[in-house]
Design a protein around this motif. Structure first.
Motif, PDB file in Angstrom:
ATOM      1  N   GLU A 155       0.850  -1.200   0.000  1.00  0.00           N
ATOM      2  CA  GLU A 155       0.000   0.000   0.000  1.00  0.00           C
ATOM      3  C   GLU A 155       0.888   1.254   0.000  1.00  0.00           C
ATOM      4  O   GLU A 155       0.666   2.193  -0.753  1.00  0.00           O
ATOM      5  CB  GLU A 155      -0.900  -0.031   1.241  1.00  0.00           C
ATOM      6  N   ARG A 156       1.942   1.210   0.830  1.00  0.00           N
ATOM      7  CA  ARG A 156       2.874   2.349   0.885  1.00  0.00           C
ATOM      8  C   ARG A 156       3.572   2.551  -0.471  1.00  0.00           C
ATOM      9  O   ARG A 156       3.840   3.658  -0.890  1.00  0.00           O
ATOM     10  CB  ARG A 156       3.939   2.042   1.952  1.00  0.00           C
ATOM     11  N   LEU A 157       3.834   1.447  -1.143  1.00  0.00           N
ATOM     12  CA  LEU A 157       4.479   1.513  -2.461  1.00  0.00           C
ATOM     13  C   LEU A 157       3.525   2.089  -3.507  1.00  0.00           C
ATOM     14  O   LEU A 157       3.948   2.565  -4.547  1.00  0.00           O
ATOM     15  CB  LEU A 157       4.927   0.093  -2.849  1.00  0.00           C
ATOM     16  N   GLY A 158       2.235   2.021  -3.207  1.00  0.00           N
ATOM     17  CA  GLY A 158       1.247   2.626  -4.106  1.00  0.00           C
ATOM     18  C   GLY A 158       0.681   1.686  -5.154  1.00  0.00           C
ATOM     19  O   GLY A 158       0.191   2.152  -6.185  1.00  0.00           O
ATOM     20  N   VAL A 159       0.704   0.362  -4.896  1.00  0.00           N
ATOM     21  CA  VAL A 159       0.142  -0.527  -5.921  1.00  0.00           C
ATOM     22  C   VAL A 159      -1.376  -0.338  -5.968  1.00  0.00           C
ATOM     23  O   VAL A 159      -2.016  -0.065  -4.953  1.00  0.00           O
ATOM     24  CB  VAL A 159       0.512  -2.026  -5.731  1.00  0.00           C
ATOM     25  N   ASP A 160      -1.930  -0.460  -7.154  1.00  0.00           N
ATOM     26  CA  ASP A 160      -3.369  -0.200  -7.315  1.00  0.00           C
ATOM     27  C   ASP A 160      -4.191  -1.343  -6.750  1.00  0.00           C
ATOM     28  O   ASP A 160      -5.209  -1.129  -6.102  1.00  0.00           O
ATOM     29  CB  ASP A 160      -3.686  -0.026  -8.810  1.00  0.00           C
ATOM     30  N   ILE A 161      -3.748  -2.581  -7.035  1.00  0.00           N
ATOM     31  CA  ILE A 161      -4.535  -3.750  -6.623  1.00  0.00           C
ATOM     32  C   ILE A 161      -3.603  -4.763  -5.957  1.00  0.00           C
ATOM     33  O   ILE A 161      -2.529  -5.073  -6.478  1.00  0.00           O
ATOM     34  CB  ILE A 161      -5.212  -4.397  -7.853  1.00  0.00           C
ATOM     35  N   ILE A 162      -4.035  -5.270  -4.813  1.00  0.00           N
ATOM     36  CA  ILE A 162      -3.261  -6.310  -4.125  1.00  0.00           C
ATOM     37  C   ILE A 162      -4.053  -7.604  -4.186  1.00  0.00           C
ATOM     38  O   ILE A 162      -5.187  -7.658  -3.676  1.00  0.00           O
ATOM     39  CB  ILE A 162      -3.024  -5.951  -2.642  1.00  0.00           C
ATOM     40  N   GLU A 163      -3.495  -8.623  -4.827  1.00  0.00           N
ATOM     41  CA  GLU A 163      -4.160  -9.931  -4.781  1.00  0.00           C
ATOM     42  C   GLU A 163      -3.679 -10.591  -3.488  1.00  0.00           C
ATOM     43  O   GLU A 163      -2.548 -11.058  -3.389  1.00  0.00           O
ATOM     44  CB  GLU A 163      -3.810 -10.787  -5.995  1.00  0.00           C
ATOM     45  N   ALA A 164      -4.549 -10.597  -2.485  1.00  0.00           N
ATOM     46  CA  ALA A 164      -4.125 -10.980  -1.139  1.00  0.00           C
ATOM     47  C   ALA A 164      -4.102 -12.483  -0.909  1.00  0.00           C
ATOM     48  O   ALA A 164      -3.540 -12.949   0.084  1.00  0.00           O
ATOM     49  CB  ALA A 164      -5.031 -10.307  -0.122  1.00  0.00           C
ATOM     50  N   GLY A 165      -4.691 -13.254  -1.801  1.00  0.00           N
ATOM     51  CA  GLY A 165      -4.672 -14.709  -1.627  1.00  0.00           C
ATOM     52  C   GLY A 165      -5.785 -15.370  -2.411  1.00  0.00           C
ATOM     53  O   GLY A 165      -6.394 -14.759  -3.304  1.00  0.00           O
ATOM     54  N   PHE A 166      -6.065 -16.607  -2.025  1.00  0.00           N
ATOM     55  CA  PHE A 166      -7.044 -17.452  -2.713  1.00  0.00           C
ATOM     56  C   PHE A 166      -7.983 -17.939  -1.592  1.00  0.00           C
ATOM     57  O   PHE A 166      -7.777 -19.014  -1.024  1.00  0.00           O
ATOM     58  CB  PHE A 166      -6.245 -18.600  -3.358  1.00  0.00           C
ATOM     59  N   PRO A 167      -8.965 -17.127  -1.190  1.00  0.00           N
ATOM     60  CA  PRO A 167      -9.728 -17.381   0.042  1.00  0.00           C
ATOM     61  C   PRO A 167     -10.325 -18.773   0.167  1.00  0.00           C
ATOM     62  O   PRO A 167     -10.410 -19.310   1.272  1.00  0.00           O
ATOM     63  CB  PRO A 167     -10.831 -16.319   0.005  1.00  0.00           C
ATOM     64  N   ALA A 168     -10.745 -19.379  -0.961  1.00  0.00           N
ATOM     65  CA  ALA A 168     -11.389 -20.687  -0.841  1.00  0.00           C
ATOM     66  C   ALA A 168     -10.377 -21.824  -0.723  1.00  0.00           C
ATOM     67  O   ALA A 168     -10.754 -22.973  -0.508  1.00  0.00           O
ATOM     68  CB  ALA A 168     -12.302 -20.929  -2.043  1.00  0.00           C
TER      69      ALA A 168
END
Ligand code: KIV
Ligand code: ZN
Length: 515
Positions: A35-48
């Motif tokens: 977030e600090r780096l300024g990325v637009d979208i973070i794919e945080a994982g594969f919830p299922a």
């Protein structure tokens, strides 16, 4: 200048790297840094995919508000619903739903006809669109798919509501020329393509992931998917820092930019390397230790006369400092706190105090405390303490060239009780590990051991990374200490603690939808 959205998948595709297993706290720390780096979208994982993934995606979605958070989902009702549960509290919920489109994947993996794949993809996007404002759809193995079929399915999923279309080179097979052709073909042959953003996602099996990403951008991609340090499945993904810096330095050529806070690149790279245990090679572009070193006399002479003779990227641009001496033995808590804030510390008061105590301890043994030292202590205090089941209390090693190495260890057990054990080994590390195995009272197989120093100099902190097989699972661990033997013991205990943590976590959370 075109704005290219950066979709970071370090926590999903990057975490699929062999031997990498980040825990909850580590994923959260990486997400905050992204977030600090300024990325637009973070794919945080594969919830299922697991309860652990579900919980970390949910926590990131609830904490990180400056980037859009997404989660991967197969084209299954269960996956899509679970992903919504994990992401519904995020600032801009977004799902990444995928299905394979190449003949080989459809026939052998999915055992579906192309028409069934279209039906499935459309149904998945329609279902996702009921809850998610942003739906990204990926054609897995797009680069080996039939182009007219690809155009047909893309047209259908955009009609169903997809807002981003990702065309991955899943197996790292394509070339810059071919990927350009694929993006060109889709742009020209999908009549509703103006309703979606095209995205590129490349693997590095033939060493072309970054070149392919840049070629896709030149041919219409408005989003690039990448990982910090290029970590990922097999040979890895396209490296975020290389793409961002290439676009920045060669704006004259690409006429596109990511808008990332480039001076956060080095810190992001170091954090990911430290927490994943994946070393950044010295010669790695942009973030390698030698990326700004001029070795030959002719080069040094040129740089002294005018830096631009041999330096196209300045170290300052990507946040590479000279690792300055920042604090010493007499530095007070105030100066210490200020320096930590400068380094991006965002932990609790308790973690700050813990880092301060570790700093004072180190300052007694080491004359100059550098930024890298502080970064190592800070990382340990914020994420290292989250998994303490077994705790090292004291360690003593007896070594001599003519006697048998013996270790004596006092440990706090998960029950709270303290025990002492001793064992021998053919070397000091083996003696420590044999002793720890006695305390843990179960077989712990060491499958990997690596040691490195935090900084140059004989008084540097030691960092040890291990992988162990314990209780039926493989787990990595990390330990930092002034002494290499203590760091070795800590890394081993950390790996065992992580296994216990993961097991407990899975036992506690049986139904992710009820979390
Ligand atoms: O490489 C790939 O195809 C992927 C998809 C799931 C997007 O990671
Ligand atoms: Zn991938």
């Amino acid at each position: 200048m075109r704005k290219i959205n950066v979709f970071d998948t370090t926590l999903r595709d990057g975490e699929q790297s062999a031997g990498v297993n980040l825990n909850f706290q580590e994923k959260l720390e990486i997400a905050k840094q992204l977030e600090r780096l300024g990325v637009d979208i973070i794919e945080a994982g594969f919830p299922a995919s697991s309860q652990g993934d579900f919980a970390s995606v949910q926590a990131i979605a609830r904490t990180v508000k400056g980037s859009s958070i997404t989660g991967l989902a197969r084209s299954l009702e269960r996956d899509i619903e679970t992903t919504w549960e994990a992401l519904k509290d995020s600032a801009e919920p977004r799902i990444h739903v995928f299905i394979a489109t190449s003949p080989i994947h459809m026939q052998y993996k999915l055992k579906m006809t192309p028409e069934q794949v279209i039906e499935n993809a459309v149904a998945a996007v329609k279902l996702a669109k009921k809850t998610f404002p942003q739906v990204q759809w990926s054609a897995e193995d797009a680069s080996r798919s039939d182009l007219p079929f690809l155009a047909k399915i893309i047209q259908a999923v955009i009609d169903a509501g997809a807002t981003v279309i990702n065309l991955p080179d899943t197996v790292g097979y394509t070339t810059p020329y071919e990927i350009g052709q694929m993006f060109g073909y889709v742009s020209e042959n999908v009549s509703n393509i103006d309703r979606a953003i095209l995205s590129t996602h490349n693997h590095d099996d033939l060493g072309m992931a970054v070149a392919n990403s840049l070629a896709a951008i030149q041919n219409g991609a408005g989003q690039v998917e990448c990982t910090v340090n290029g970590i990922g499945e097999r040979a890895g993904n396209a490296s975020l820092e290389e793409i961002a810096v290439a676009l920045n330095i060669r704006q004259d050529h690409y006429k596109a930019d990511t808008g990332l806070v480039l001076k956060e690149i080095k810190r992001t790279s170091s954090l990911v390397s430290k927490l994943t245990g994946m070393v950044v090679p010295n010669n790695k572009a942009v973030v390698g230790a030698n990326a700004f070193a001029h070795e030959s006399g002719i080069h040094q002479d040129g740089v002294l006369k005018n830096k631009e003779t041999y330096e196209i990227i300045t170290p300052e641009l990507v946040g590479v400092s000279s690792n300055r001496m920042v604090l010493g033995k007499h530095s007070g808590r105030h100066a210490f706190k200020e320096k930590l804030m400068e380094l991006g510390f965002n932990g609790t008061e308790e973690q700050l105090q813990k880092t301060f105590v570790a700093f004072k301890d180190l300052a007694d043994k080491k004359k100059d405390i550098t930024e890298d030292d502080l970064f190592a202590l800070m990382t340990e205090a914020t994420v290292g303490s989250s998994v303490a089941h077994y705790e090292l209390e004291t360690l003593q090693v007896n070594y001599g060239t003519t006697n048998i190495p013996t270790a004596t260890i006092t440990m706090k057990l998960p029950t709270g009780e303290t025990v002492q054990e001793a064992a021998t080994g053919s070397g000091s590390v083996e003696a420590i590990y044999n002793t720890l195995e006695r305390v843990i009272d179960e077989e712990v197989l060491l499958t990997n051991y690596r040691i490195q120093s935090t900084t140059a100099g004989r008084d540097s902190l030691a960092e040890v990374y291990v992988t162990v097989k314990y209780d039926g699972t493989e787990s990595s661990g990390r330990g930092t200490a002034h002494d290499v033997l203590e760091a070795s013991a800590k890394a081993y205990i950390n790996a065992v603690n992580r296994t216990i943590n993961r097991k407990q976590f899975n036992e506690q959370r049986t139904n992710p939808l009820n979390v």
